[in-house]
Design a protein around this motif. Structure first.
Motif, mmCIF file in Angstrom:
data_model
loop_
_atom_site.group_PDB
_atom_site.id
_atom_site.type_symbol
_atom_site.label_atom_id
_atom_site.label_comp_id
_atom_site.label_asym_id
_atom_site.label_seq_id
_atom_site.Cartn_x
_atom_site.Cartn_y
_atom_site.Cartn_z
ATOM 1 N N LYS A 96 0.830 -1.206 0.000
ATOM 2 C CA LYS A 96 0.000 0.000 0.000
ATOM 3 C C LYS A 96 0.868 1.261 0.000
ATOM 4 O O LYS A 96 0.596 2.221 -0.737
ATOM 5 C CB LYS A 96 -0.918 -0.018 1.228
ATOM 6 C CG LYS A 96 -1.925 1.124 1.258
ATOM 7 C CD LYS A 96 -2.833 0.980 2.470
ATOM 8 C CE LYS A 96 -3.856 2.122 2.513
ATOM 9 N NZ LYS A 96 -4.746 1.977 3.703
ATOM 10 N N LYS A 97 1.926 1.243 0.828
ATOM 11 C CA LYS A 97 2.841 2.379 0.861
ATOM 12 C C LYS A 97 3.551 2.542 -0.468
ATOM 13 O O LYS A 97 3.688 3.669 -0.987
ATOM 14 C CB LYS A 97 3.858 2.172 1.988
ATOM 15 C CG LYS A 97 4.844 3.313 2.144
ATOM 16 C CD LYS A 97 5.810 3.031 3.289
ATOM 17 C CE LYS A 97 6.822 4.168 3.422
ATOM 18 N NZ LYS A 97 7.786 3.885 4.524
ATOM 19 N N ALA A 99 2.474 1.521 -3.405
ATOM 20 C CA ALA A 99 1.501 1.991 -4.394
ATOM 21 C C ALA A 99 1.263 3.494 -4.259
ATOM 22 O O ALA A 99 1.134 4.211 -5.259
ATOM 23 C CB ALA A 99 0.186 1.231 -4.233
ATOM 24 N N ARG A 100 1.209 3.973 -3.010
ATOM 25 C CA ARG A 100 1.036 5.412 -2.791
ATOM 26 C C ARG A 100 2.247 6.190 -3.339
ATOM 27 O O ARG A 100 2.086 7.236 -3.990
ATOM 28 C CB ARG A 100 0.846 5.695 -1.306
ATOM 29 C CG ARG A 100 0.471 7.142 -1.020
ATOM 30 C CD ARG A 100 0.333 7.404 0.471
ATOM 31 N NE ARG A 100 -0.718 6.582 1.060
ATOM 32 C CZ ARG A 100 -0.504 5.594 1.894
ATOM 33 N NH1 ARG A 100 0.731 5.262 2.240
ATOM 34 N NH2 ARG A 100 -1.516 4.898 2.384
ATOM 35 N N GLU A 101 3.458 5.646 -3.093
ATOM 36 C CA GLU A 101 4.656 6.311 -3.612
ATOM 37 C C GLU A 101 4.659 6.316 -5.140
ATOM 38 O O GLU A 101 5.004 7.325 -5.771
ATOM 39 C CB GLU A 101 5.902 5.604 -3.074
ATOM 40 C CG GLU A 101 6.101 5.786 -1.575
ATOM 41 C CD GLU A 101 7.306 5.018 -1.060
ATOM 42 O OE1 GLU A 101 7.919 4.288 -1.876
ATOM 43 O OE2 GLU A 101 7.635 5.154 0.132
ATOM 44 N N TRP A 102 4.271 5.179 -5.742
ATOM 45 C CA TRP A 102 4.213 5.127 -7.202
ATOM 46 C C TRP A 102 3.151 6.080 -7.748
ATOM 47 O O TRP A 102 3.320 6.678 -8.816
ATOM 48 C CB TRP A 102 3.915 3.699 -7.659
ATOM 49 C CG TRP A 102 5.150 2.871 -7.831
ATOM 50 C CD1 TRP A 102 5.598 1.878 -7.018
ATOM 51 C CD2 TRP A 102 6.104 2.974 -8.884
ATOM 52 N NE1 TRP A 102 6.768 1.362 -7.482
ATOM 53 C CE2 TRP A 102 7.110 2.000 -8.634
ATOM 54 C CE3 TRP A 102 6.226 3.777 -10.002
ATOM 55 C CZ2 TRP A 102 8.210 1.826 -9.462
ATOM 56 C CZ3 TRP A 102 7.330 3.603 -10.834
ATOM 57 C CH2 TRP A 102 8.298 2.641 -10.572
ATOM 58 N N GLN A 103 2.056 6.221 -7.023
ATOM 59 C CA GLN A 103 1.021 7.146 -7.450
ATOM 60 C C GLN A 103 1.534 8.585 -7.425
ATOM 61 O O GLN A 103 1.316 9.355 -8.372
ATOM 62 C CB GLN A 103 -0.198 6.999 -6.550
ATOM 63 C CG GLN A 103 -1.402 7.828 -6.995
ATOM 64 C CD GLN A 103 -2.603 7.589 -6.104
ATOM 65 O OE1 GLN A 103 -2.486 6.947 -5.068
ATOM 66 N NE2 GLN A 103 -3.743 8.097 -6.484
ATOM 67 N N LEU A 104 2.238 8.933 -6.335
ATOM 68 C CA LEU A 104 2.819 10.280 -6.252
ATOM 69 C C LEU A 104 3.855 10.481 -7.351
ATOM 70 O O LEU A 104 3.917 11.549 -7.973
ATOM 71 C CB LEU A 104 3.456 10.478 -4.869
ATOM 72 C CG LEU A 104 2.476 10.497 -3.681
ATOM 73 C CD1 LEU A 104 3.240 10.596 -2.369
ATOM 74 C CD2 LEU A 104 1.497 11.662 -3.811
#
Length: 200
Positions: A96-97, A99-104
């Motif tokens: 989840k972390k 994925a959030r970093e990749w999203q940013l």
């Protein structure tokens, strides 16, 4: 005193002394043997019941041991599953972390690409304007070359006996003017002046 049948059915231990004295010796011996036989049978039956109960208890104890083994195995499996769930939960949090970093990162990359694309489009527009200016300048230079060529032709026609010598420079001027020759720059006024000068 009761009847003989009633006295016969009563146990010896429960009979009164008068009833015992009323019975004959043979009758007392027979009753004693009978009661002893009944007691032995009862003891044998009780032993069988005790043996059966012990057998059932042994079976229950065996089942209890098997259930303890099964319970121990289930507890071990439960512990392993709990550890696995904790590991999977940690892995889920990491994913989840990430994925959030990749999203940013994707948002940032898209923003940078939009900015770069805007810069590239601006540069492309500038290059297109420069290209249009160069095309216009080339057309102007071609028109100038044509005018100079006409002047050279008119001068060669008006000069006595020099048409052959001045015709070649005029052809060179035409070659420079249409952009198909690699002998010089199209936009060089000095070369055009030297080629078409009647003094050379």
């Amino acid at each position: 005193m009761g009847s003989d049948s009633e006295i016969f059915n009563i146990e010896l231990s429960k009979m009164s002394d008068d009833d015992l004295l009323a019975c004959s010796k043979e009758e007392l011996v027979s009753r004693l043997r009978k009661e002893e036989s009944e007691k032995i049978s009862a003891l044998i039956q009780r032993g069988r019941l005790i043996k059966e109960v012990n057998k059932q208890l042994q079976g229950h104890l065996l089942e209890i041991r098997e259930l303890k083994v099964i319970n121990q195995r289930l507890q071990e499996e439960n512990t392993e599953l709990r550890d696995l769930c904790c590991f999977l939960d940690d892995d889920r949090l990491k994913v989840k972390k990430l994925a959030r970093e990749w999203q940013l990162f994707g948002h940032h990359a898209a923003k940078v690409m939009r900015e770069d694309l805007g810069g590239y489009l601006k540069k492309l527009a500038d290059l297109e304007r420069m290209q249009d200016g160069l095309v216009k300048e080339n057309l102007d230079l071609k028109e100038l070359c044509l005018v100079l060529e006409e002047e050279c032709v008119s001068r060669s026609d008006s000069s006595p006996g020099g048409s052959t010598e001045l015709n070649l420079p005029c052809m060179v001027a035409r070659d420079l003017g249409d952009g198909s020759s690699s002998t010089g720059s199209v936009g060089s006024p000095d070369q055009l002046h030297l080629v078409c000068s009647p003094d050379d």
